[in-house]
Write an enzyme that holds these catalytic residues in place. Structure first.
Site, PDB file in Angstrom:
ATOM      1  N   LEU A 275       1.740   3.537  -8.383  1.00 27.80           N
ATOM      2  CA  LEU A 275       3.025   2.862  -8.582  1.00 27.80           C
ATOM      3  C   LEU A 275       2.933   1.358  -8.344  1.00 27.80           C
ATOM      4  O   LEU A 275       3.562   0.577  -9.061  1.00 27.80           O
ATOM      5  CB  LEU A 275       4.080   3.499  -7.658  1.00 27.80           C
ATOM      6  CG  LEU A 275       5.489   2.943  -7.758  1.00 27.80           C
ATOM      7  CD1 LEU A 275       6.054   3.067  -9.171  1.00 27.80           C
ATOM      8  CD2 LEU A 275       6.408   3.660  -6.750  1.00 27.80           C
ATOM      9  N   HIS A 276       2.149   0.933  -7.371  1.00 24.76           N
ATOM     10  CA  HIS A 276       2.020  -0.501  -7.106  1.00 24.76           C
ATOM     11  C   HIS A 276       1.487  -1.231  -8.341  1.00 24.76           C
ATOM     12  O   HIS A 276       2.059  -2.230  -8.787  1.00 24.76           O
ATOM     13  CB  HIS A 276       1.089  -0.727  -5.899  1.00 24.76           C
ATOM     14  CG  HIS A 276       0.657  -2.147  -5.750  1.00 24.76           C
ATOM     15  ND1 HIS A 276       1.539  -3.179  -5.498  1.00 24.76           N
ATOM     16  CD2 HIS A 276      -0.572  -2.730  -5.849  1.00 24.76           C
ATOM     17  CE1 HIS A 276       0.878  -4.321  -5.442  1.00 24.76           C
ATOM     18  NE2 HIS A 276      -0.399  -4.083  -5.663  1.00 24.76           N
TER      19      HIS A 276
ATOM     20  N   ARG B 154       4.503  -7.228 -18.275  1.00 28.00           N
ATOM     21  CA  ARG B 154       4.683  -6.788 -19.665  1.00 28.00           C
ATOM     22  C   ARG B 154       6.118  -6.435 -20.030  1.00 28.00           C
ATOM     23  O   ARG B 154       6.410  -6.260 -21.212  1.00 28.00           O
ATOM     24  CB  ARG B 154       3.755  -5.607 -19.950  1.00 28.00           C
ATOM     25  CG  ARG B 154       2.273  -5.910 -19.703  1.00 28.00           C
ATOM     26  CD  ARG B 154       1.759  -7.069 -20.533  1.00 28.00           C
ATOM     27  NE  ARG B 154       0.334  -7.291 -20.323  1.00 28.00           N
ATOM     28  CZ  ARG B 154      -0.390  -8.203 -20.960  1.00 28.00           C
ATOM     29  NH1 ARG B 154       0.182  -9.003 -21.853  1.00 28.00           N
ATOM     30  NH2 ARG B 154      -1.676  -8.352 -20.709  1.00 28.00           N
TER      31      ARG B 154
ATOM     32  N   HIS C  95      -5.355  -4.765 -17.890  1.00 25.78           N
ATOM     33  CA  HIS C  95      -4.882  -4.300 -16.575  1.00 25.78           C
ATOM     34  C   HIS C  95      -5.920  -3.334 -16.028  1.00 25.78           C
ATOM     35  O   HIS C  95      -5.966  -2.168 -16.398  1.00 25.78           O
ATOM     36  CB  HIS C  95      -3.483  -3.677 -16.713  1.00 25.78           C
ATOM     37  CG  HIS C  95      -2.489  -4.695 -17.175  1.00 25.78           C
ATOM     38  ND1 HIS C  95      -1.702  -5.392 -16.301  1.00 25.78           N
ATOM     39  CD2 HIS C  95      -2.209  -5.187 -18.399  1.00 25.78           C
ATOM     40  CE1 HIS C  95      -0.962  -6.258 -16.979  1.00 25.78           C
ATOM     41  NE2 HIS C  95      -1.261  -6.154 -18.258  1.00 25.78           N
TER      42      HIS C  95
ATOM     43  N   THR D 287       0.800  -1.235   0.000  1.00 26.68           N
ATOM     44  CA  THR D 287       0.000   0.000   0.000  1.00 26.68           C
ATOM     45  C   THR D 287       0.834   1.287   0.000  1.00 26.68           C
ATOM     46  O   THR D 287       0.418   2.260  -0.638  1.00 26.68           O
ATOM     47  CB  THR D 287      -1.036   0.009   1.163  1.00 26.68           C
ATOM     48  OG1 THR D 287      -0.413  -0.503   2.331  1.00 26.68           O
ATOM     49  CG2 THR D 287      -2.240  -0.820   0.816  1.00 26.68           C
TER      50      THR D 287
HETATM   51  C1  LIG Z   1       2.255 -13.299 -21.103  1.00 30.20           C
HETATM   52  C2  LIG Z   1       0.772 -13.088 -20.943  1.00 30.20           C
HETATM   53  C3  LIG Z   1      -0.117 -13.877 -21.630  1.00 30.20           C
HETATM   54  C4  LIG Z   1      -1.500 -13.683 -21.484  1.00 30.20           C
HETATM   55  N1  LIG Z   1      -2.384 -14.452 -22.185  1.00 30.20           N
HETATM   56  C5  LIG Z   1      -3.719 -14.248 -22.066  1.00 30.20           C
HETATM   57  C6  LIG Z   1      -4.673 -15.033 -22.813  1.00 30.20           C
HETATM   58  O1  LIG Z   1      -4.305 -15.918 -23.551  1.00 30.20           O
HETATM   59  N2  LIG Z   1      -5.999 -14.762 -22.666  1.00 30.20           N
HETATM   60  C7  LIG Z   1      -6.455 -13.782 -21.806  1.00 30.20           C
HETATM   61  O2  LIG Z   1      -7.661 -13.583 -21.693  1.00 30.20           O
HETATM   62  N3  LIG Z   1      -5.579 -13.035 -21.083  1.00 30.20           N
HETATM   63  C8  LIG Z   1      -4.245 -13.236 -21.205  1.00 30.20           C
HETATM   64  N4  LIG Z   1      -3.371 -12.454 -20.480  1.00 30.20           N
HETATM   65  C9  LIG Z   1      -3.898 -11.402 -19.615  1.00 30.20           C
HETATM   66  C10 LIG Z   1      -3.846 -11.832 -18.128  1.00 30.20           C
HETATM   67  O3  LIG Z   1      -4.648 -12.966 -17.886  1.00 30.20           O
HETATM   68  C11 LIG Z   1      -4.317 -10.664 -17.233  1.00 30.20           C
HETATM   69  O4  LIG Z   1      -5.649 -10.370 -17.561  1.00 30.20           O
HETATM   70  C12 LIG Z   1      -3.498  -9.411 -17.423  1.00 30.20           C
HETATM   71  O5  LIG Z   1      -2.116  -9.712 -17.391  1.00 30.20           O
HETATM   72  C13 LIG Z   1      -3.823  -8.405 -16.320  1.00 30.20           C
HETATM   73  O6  LIG Z   1      -3.324  -8.909 -15.109  1.00 30.20           O
HETATM   74  P1  LIG Z   1      -4.044  -8.610 -13.725  1.00 30.20           P
HETATM   75  O7  LIG Z   1      -5.454  -9.102 -13.739  1.00 30.20           O
HETATM   76  O8  LIG Z   1      -3.156  -9.148 -12.651  1.00 30.20           O
HETATM   77  O9  LIG Z   1      -3.979  -7.002 -13.693  1.00 30.20           O
HETATM   78  P2  LIG Z   1      -5.029  -5.963 -13.127  1.00 30.20           P
HETATM   79  O10 LIG Z   1      -6.318  -6.060 -13.824  1.00 30.20           O
HETATM   80  O11 LIG Z   1      -4.341  -4.624 -13.118  1.00 30.20           O
HETATM   81  O12 LIG Z   1      -5.245  -6.416 -11.656  1.00 30.20           O
HETATM   82  C14 LIG Z   1      -4.193  -6.313 -10.698  1.00 30.20           C
HETATM   83  C15 LIG Z   1      -4.542  -7.223  -9.546  1.00 30.20           C
HETATM   84  O13 LIG Z   1      -5.734  -6.732  -8.924  1.00 30.20           O
HETATM   85  C16 LIG Z   1      -6.512  -7.838  -8.523  1.00 30.20           C
HETATM   86  N5  LIG Z   1      -7.801  -7.773  -9.221  1.00 30.20           N
HETATM   87  C17 LIG Z   1      -8.166  -6.910 -10.204  1.00 30.20           C
HETATM   88  N6  LIG Z   1      -9.407  -7.125 -10.580  1.00 30.20           N
HETATM   89  C18 LIG Z   1      -9.867  -8.155  -9.841  1.00 30.20           C
HETATM   90  C19 LIG Z   1     -11.089  -8.861  -9.770  1.00 30.20           C
HETATM   91  N7  LIG Z   1     -12.135  -8.541 -10.520  1.00 30.20           N
HETATM   92  N8  LIG Z   1     -11.188  -9.874  -8.897  1.00 30.20           N
HETATM   93  C20 LIG Z   1     -10.160 -10.215  -8.103  1.00 30.20           C
HETATM   94  N9  LIG Z   1      -8.961  -9.596  -8.121  1.00 30.20           N
HETATM   95  C21 LIG Z   1      -8.822  -8.573  -8.976  1.00 30.20           C
HETATM   96  C22 LIG Z   1      -5.729  -9.106  -8.845  1.00 30.20           C
HETATM   97  O14 LIG Z   1      -4.952  -9.455  -7.721  1.00 30.20           O
HETATM   98  C23 LIG Z   1      -4.838  -8.655  -9.956  1.00 30.20           C
HETATM   99  O15 LIG Z   1      -3.661  -9.435 -10.101  1.00 30.20           O
HETATM  100  C24 LIG Z   1      -1.978 -12.656 -20.608  1.00 30.20           C
HETATM  101  C25 LIG Z   1      -1.065 -11.860 -19.910  1.00 30.20           C
HETATM  102  C26 LIG Z   1       0.292 -12.063 -20.067  1.00 30.20           C
HETATM  103  C27 LIG Z   1       1.250 -11.177 -19.299  1.00 30.20           C
END
Ligand SMILES: Cc1cc2nc3c(=O)[nH]c(=O)nc-3n(C[C@H](O)[C@H](O)[C@H](O)COP(=O)(O)OP(=O)(O)OC[C@H]3O[C@@H](n4cnc5c(N)ncnc54)[C@H](O)[C@@H]3O)c2cc1C
Length: 311
Positions: free
Chosen positions: A221-222, A231, A113, A89
């Site tokens: 920043l987090h 990425r 994201h 945080t």
């Molecule tokens: C190399 C790579 C390959 C990928 N391939 C695919 C693919 O084939 N198909 C596909 O659909 N996606 C793909 N993705 C996307 C991936 O599944 C994530 O959706 C994306 O990287 C965003 O990550 P995030 O959800 O952690 O980030 P953010 O949306 O920024 O969320 C950050 C963190 O907040 C929390 N959070 C946010 N929203 C919620 C929620 N609603 N419920 C619970 N916790 C939440 C989680 O802890 C999450 O890690 C890929 C990503 C990468 C990096």
């Protein structure tokens, strides 16, 4: 398309102005402020605004009344501790706002994201520019044999030339049809008075995914570092990685202590599963462990050997 003279003048006017403030500022980031950093063939990223610095992380962690700064080394030590123990945080106290120009297929990955605030250029309201991302020859690679989401060897000779020609021609044809359907001249009046022209919100569906879009993207920043950890990783597609790499350089200028801790404890770090750790312990004890009998799958074994530099 390079920035127009008006866009350049707007940026220069902002850069020439100075607003006195009591808030902490970061000279290295102030130097970058508003300037577009070119990426890919027509894209860019630029910092539009920011809040906080390394001191703000320390200040929040200590819930202090002053700046929270003791000694730079002490502050850096605390930031490293917070990063190492995922005490996240305090990092959310720093915020940054970017203006990004990027191909639509990169935007589709980026928008996943969710922990950011976004406002995108409206192709319902405006006409998109006639510019498309065409990969540099070094990025024109075949499908990877070992990773279904990755690239393999670079295409060569006639095949590379044909692919580039197809990418250019298809994007240009689709854009020409988009422009034809819109039937607008430079001022938005009908180009051909005999036709009504299709609405922008419908005509845009004909554009290819390598057309460029733009948005303002604000996050803390987090979550920015979380974005970079996914990425700026080698598994991420090259076209989004160049943006993440540029963001990391901005982070280095903005919050150098947090940036160093991030490289150490996130980007340059590795996670071992319980099974991997058990194999490592057996190896360190002098046992000759093979995948067969290690208790971990072939894939995990191969990933572990890769991490240990044994492949
Ligand atoms: C190399 C790579 C390959 C990928 N391939 C695919 C693919 O084939 N198909 C596909 O659909 N996606 C793909 N993705 C996307 C991936 O599944 C994530 O959706 C994306 O990287 C965003 O990550 P995030 O959800 O952690 O980030 P953010 O949306 O920024 O969320 C950050 C963190 O907040 C929390 N959070 C946010 N929203 C919620 C929620 N609603 N419920 C619970 N916790 C939440 C989680 O802890 C999450 O890690 C890929 C990503 C990468 C990096």
């Amino acid at each position: 398309m390079p920035l127009t003279d008006t866009q350049r003048a707007d940026i220069e006017a902002l850069r020439a102005a100075a607003a006195p403030t009591r808030r902490p500022t970061v000279p290295a980031l102030e130097d970058m402020l508003f300037t577009a950093i070119p990426l890919l063939d027509h894209g860019f990223i630029r910092v539009v605004d920011y809040m906080g610095d390394d001191g703000a992380i320390v200040q929040a962690a200590r819930v202090s009344y002053g700046r929270g700064t003791r000694r730079v080394s002490e502050d850096a030590g605390l930031i490293r501790y917070l990063m190492r123990h995922r005490h996240s945080t305090p990092f959310e106290m720093c915020e940054i706002k970017f203006h990004v120009k990027l191909p639509i297929f990169v935007a589709r990955q980026w928008i996943r994201h969710r922990t950011a605030n976004v406002n995108e250029y409206s192709a319902r309201y405006s006409v998109l520019d006639r510019e498309f991302y065409i990969p540099a020859p070094a990025q024109l690679a075949a499908q990877s044999d070992i990773n279904r989401q990755g690239r393999g060897t670079v295409l060569q000779g006639a095949e590379a030339a044909e692919v580039l020609a197809l990418l250019r021609a298809d994007a240009a044809t689709c854009y020409d049809h988009y422009a034809h359907m819109l039937n607008e001249d430079a001022e938005g009046a009908p180009a051909d008075p005999a036709r009504q022209g299709l609405a922008r919100e419908l005509a845009r569906m004909n554009l290819t995914l390598n057309a460029y879009t733009q948005w303002y993207w604000k996050t803390d920043l987090h979550n920015l570092l979380h974005f970079c950890s996914l990425r700026a990783d080698t598994h991420a597609q090259y076209e989004i990685r160049v943006y993440a790499d540029a963001i990391l350089e901005i982070v280095r200028a903005w919050v150098p202590a947090a940036h160093a801790a991030f490289l150490d404890y996130r980007l340059g770090a590795a996670t071992f599963s319980a099974g991997m750790l058990s194999v490592l312990k057996r190896m360190l004890a002098g046992e000759a462990v093979a995948q067969d009998g290690s208790g971990i799958s072939k894939r995990e074994w191969s990933e572990m050997m890769g991490l240990l530099g044994k492949q």
